[in-house]
Scaffold this active site. Structure first.
Site, short mmCIF file in Angstrom:
data_model
loop_
_atom_site.label_atom_id
_atom_site.label_comp_id
_atom_site.label_asym_id
_atom_site.label_seq_id
_atom_site.Cartn_x
_atom_site.Cartn_y
_atom_site.Cartn_z
N LEU A 142 0.59 -1.56 -0.11
CA LEU A 142 -0.01 -0.01 0.16
C LEU A 142 1.37 1.35 0.13
O LEU A 142 0.94 2.06 -0.75
CB LEU A 142 -0.91 0.00 1.29
CG LEU A 142 -1.33 1.64 1.60
CD1 LEU A 142 -2.92 1.34 0.51
CD2 LEU A 142 -2.24 1.18 2.94
N GLU A 144 3.91 4.24 0.33
CA GLU A 144 4.99 4.95 -1.50
C GLU A 144 5.45 5.53 -0.43
O GLU A 144 5.46 6.64 0.80
CB GLU A 144 4.03 5.58 -2.28
CG GLU A 144 2.84 4.18 -3.35
CD GLU A 144 2.21 4.65 -3.83
OE1 GLU A 144 2.86 6.48 -4.81
OE2 GLU A 144 1.56 4.28 -5.02
N ILE A 174 7.72 -1.88 2.53
CA ILE A 174 6.41 -3.72 1.92
C ILE A 174 7.39 -4.00 2.53
O ILE A 174 8.01 -4.74 2.38
CB ILE A 174 6.45 -3.72 0.50
CG1 ILE A 174 5.91 -2.32 0.18
CG2 ILE A 174 5.89 -4.74 -0.41
CD1 ILE A 174 5.01 -1.98 0.22
N ASP A 255 -8.90 -2.92 8.58
CA ASP A 255 -9.40 -3.39 10.09
C ASP A 255 -9.72 -4.38 10.91
O ASP A 255 -9.49 -4.88 12.15
CB ASP A 255 -11.01 -2.62 9.51
CG ASP A 255 -11.65 -1.18 9.59
OD1 ASP A 255 -10.15 -0.45 10.44
OD2 ASP A 255 -12.20 -0.43 9.00
N ARG A 258 -6.13 -4.61 12.72
CA ARG A 258 -5.30 -3.16 13.42
C ARG A 258 -5.30 -3.45 15.25
O ARG A 258 -4.47 -3.07 15.44
CB ARG A 258 -6.36 -1.95 13.15
CG ARG A 258 -5.32 -0.76 14.08
CD ARG A 258 -6.22 0.44 13.62
NE ARG A 258 -5.83 0.73 12.16
CZ ARG A 258 -6.11 0.80 11.11
NH1 ARG A 258 -7.42 0.92 11.11
NH2 ARG A 258 -5.52 1.40 9.88
N ARG A 283 18.86 -8.62 41.36
CA ARG A 283 20.18 -7.58 41.85
C ARG A 283 19.96 -6.81 42.86
O ARG A 283 19.12 -6.70 43.04
CB ARG A 283 18.89 -6.94 40.48
CG ARG A 283 20.01 -5.15 40.85
CD ARG A 283 21.46 -5.77 40.02
NE ARG A 283 21.96 -4.91 39.31
CZ ARG A 283 23.66 -4.02 40.17
NH1 ARG A 283 23.75 -4.81 41.40
NH2 ARG A 283 24.20 -3.03 40.18
N GLN A 352 16.03 0.86 31.70
CA GLN A 352 16.02 1.41 32.95
C GLN A 352 16.76 1.13 34.01
O GLN A 352 17.58 1.18 34.46
CB GLN A 352 14.76 2.90 33.04
CG GLN A 352 15.66 4.26 34.27
CD GLN A 352 16.96 4.81 33.55
OE1 GLN A 352 16.68 4.83 32.01
NE2 GLN A 352 17.85 5.89 34.37
N GLU A 379 0.50 0.58 10.57
CA GLU A 379 -0.70 0.39 10.15
C GLU A 379 -1.07 2.08 10.77
O GLU A 379 -2.32 1.69 11.89
CB GLU A 379 -0.92 -0.74 11.20
CG GLU A 379 -0.72 -1.82 10.25
CD GLU A 379 -1.53 -3.31 9.85
OE1 GLU A 379 -2.60 -3.07 10.86
OE2 GLU A 379 -0.68 -4.59 10.18
N GLY A 380 -0.75 2.62 11.03
CA GLY A 380 -1.38 3.90 11.23
C GLY A 380 -0.53 4.84 12.54
O GLY A 380 -0.74 4.25 13.46
#
Length: 399
Positions: A142, A144, A174, A255, A258, A283, A352, A379-380
């Site tokens: 999709l 470019e 892609i 959809d 997502r 630790r 951290q 994807e947004g």
């Protein structure tokens, strides 16, 4: 060279949330299958320095285990019947273990989704069994160079010429580019301006005029490429759906998947959290452990709460689609935005806590720090998800 992930903590990812009302026995059974796949060596012996080979191996193993059935329907099945909750469980689990395993699973579904939704019987029969078995890798072309979030700016063209279409232009970023056996390509056919003038096509890598223009290296190695079409002629029968319906088909595909991006982020975040808890408990410093310090406990409290909130949003979106059959654009955007941003924060805090070890190549938290970054974009991007949610709120308020 890609770092080899360090061994997973004993026990694997949490299954506590499978008691939530979003899930039924079939989801718990699928989670057991995922855990069995890992326990039986499904992710063992992978050479992460060979990204292409690892992705091929992973797809084949996932296919042989039947786990890709949740992402790729059979040719006779309704393409929209894919269960979002199964997708999410798979991606959360695989991401917890290995980012490339999550990637390989997700791309088989995303790359073939448009074929399952809009392909004719012949295309479905030719493509879906190969992808479902992991014999072919699939790609969703999709984006470019100047058309990422702005899909209306797509410039790649597909010109009708008799019983063929001729494609010209480039696609970039892609996933599986260069190693896929099938590409779903969105190109401008010109029925109307903007997104209403796009159509979708199936392209195979041996089609004349198809080429890999560039392989793209990124901070968390994945197979990515720029692909080029130079007079690439394909049969008109390989168009998916009606002319000019490509954008709608792309959005229908996205959809479905997502919410699963949110689940992948959740898997990354949960792994970092588990690593942080284990590290804090062992630790030694100041006569005790890192976990004895109130600042550490407060940080872990924030991390745990954020992850549960993200999980609730993620599986709400998946449940709403699966069970209620309702649109989930707003809910999936909320889940994707929250889960990716929360996971990024959780992983940063885990780094951290590890101190100098946290930025050493080969440490799990260092790998996760690189893996999570792309999920806040693809994807947004987060900024786009905010606009989607805000627009939905305004439309609901004006209804």
């Amino acid at each position: 060279m890609a770092a080899v992930p360090s061994p997973a903590p004993t026990g694997g990812p949490t299954r506590a949330h499978l008691d939530w009302p979003f899930f039924g026995p079939e989801h718990r059974a699928y989670a057991d299958r995922l855990d069995g796949f890992v326990a039986d060596g499904g992710l063992a012996g992978l050479d992460h320095a060979d990204v292409d080979g690892t992705c091929r191996t992973l797809a084949a193993r996932l296919g042989a285990a039947g786990l890709l059935d949740a992402a790729v329907p059979q040719p006779h099945q309704d393409g929209g019947a894919i269960q979002s909750r199964l997708l999410c469980l798979a991606r959360e689990t695989l991401a917890w273990h290995d980012g490339l395993a999550d990637f390989a699973f997700a791309m088989q579904g995303l790359g073939s989704g448009a074929v399952a939704l809009a392909g004719d019987d012949a295309l479905k029969a030719a493509v879906l069994p190969k992808v479902r078995a992991g014999d072919w890798l699939a790609a969703f072309a999709l984006s470019e160079r100047d058309a990422g979030s702005d899909v209306a700016a797509i410039a790649c063209t597909a010109r009708r010429d008799g019983n063929s279409y001729v494609l010209d232009g480039d696609k970039t970023w892609i996933s599986n580019g260069g190693i896929a056996g099938v590409y779903v390509v969105f190109a401008r056919t010109g029925e109307a301006p903007g997104t209403r003038g796009l159509s979708a096509f199936v392209v195979f890598p041996d089609d004349p005029g198809f080429a890999i223009a560039e392989r793209i290296d990124v901070m968390a190695p994945h197979p990515l490429a720029t692909i080029r079409f130079d007079g690439c002629r394909i049969p008109a029968a390989r168009r998916l759906g009606a002319p000019g319906e490509g954008f709608k088909l792309a959005m229908r595909t996205l959809d479905i998947f997502r919410a699963s991006v949110a689940a992948a982020a959740l898997g990354f975040g949960r792994r970092a959290f588990d690593e942080a808890v284990a590290h804090a408990g062992t630790r030694r410093l100041f006569g005790g452990t890192l976990g004895d310090l109130q600042l550490t406990q407060a940080a872990l409290g924030d991390m745990a709460t954020g992850l549960d909130a993200a999980a609730l949003l993620t599986y709400r979106a998946a449940w709403r689609r699966d069970v209620q059959g309702l649109p989930t654009t707003r809910e999936a955007a909320m889940a994707k935005m929250t889960a990716t941003e929360t996971a990024h924060q959780v992983i940063d805090r885990a780094v951290q806590m590890f101190g100098g070890r946290g930025v050493r190549c080969g440490e799990t938290v260092e790998r996760l720090y690189r893996e999570i970054r792309a999920l806040r974009i693809y994807e947004g991007a987060t900024e786009v998800q905010k606009l989607i949610v805000g627009r939905a709120v305004m439309q609901a308020g004006q209804a």
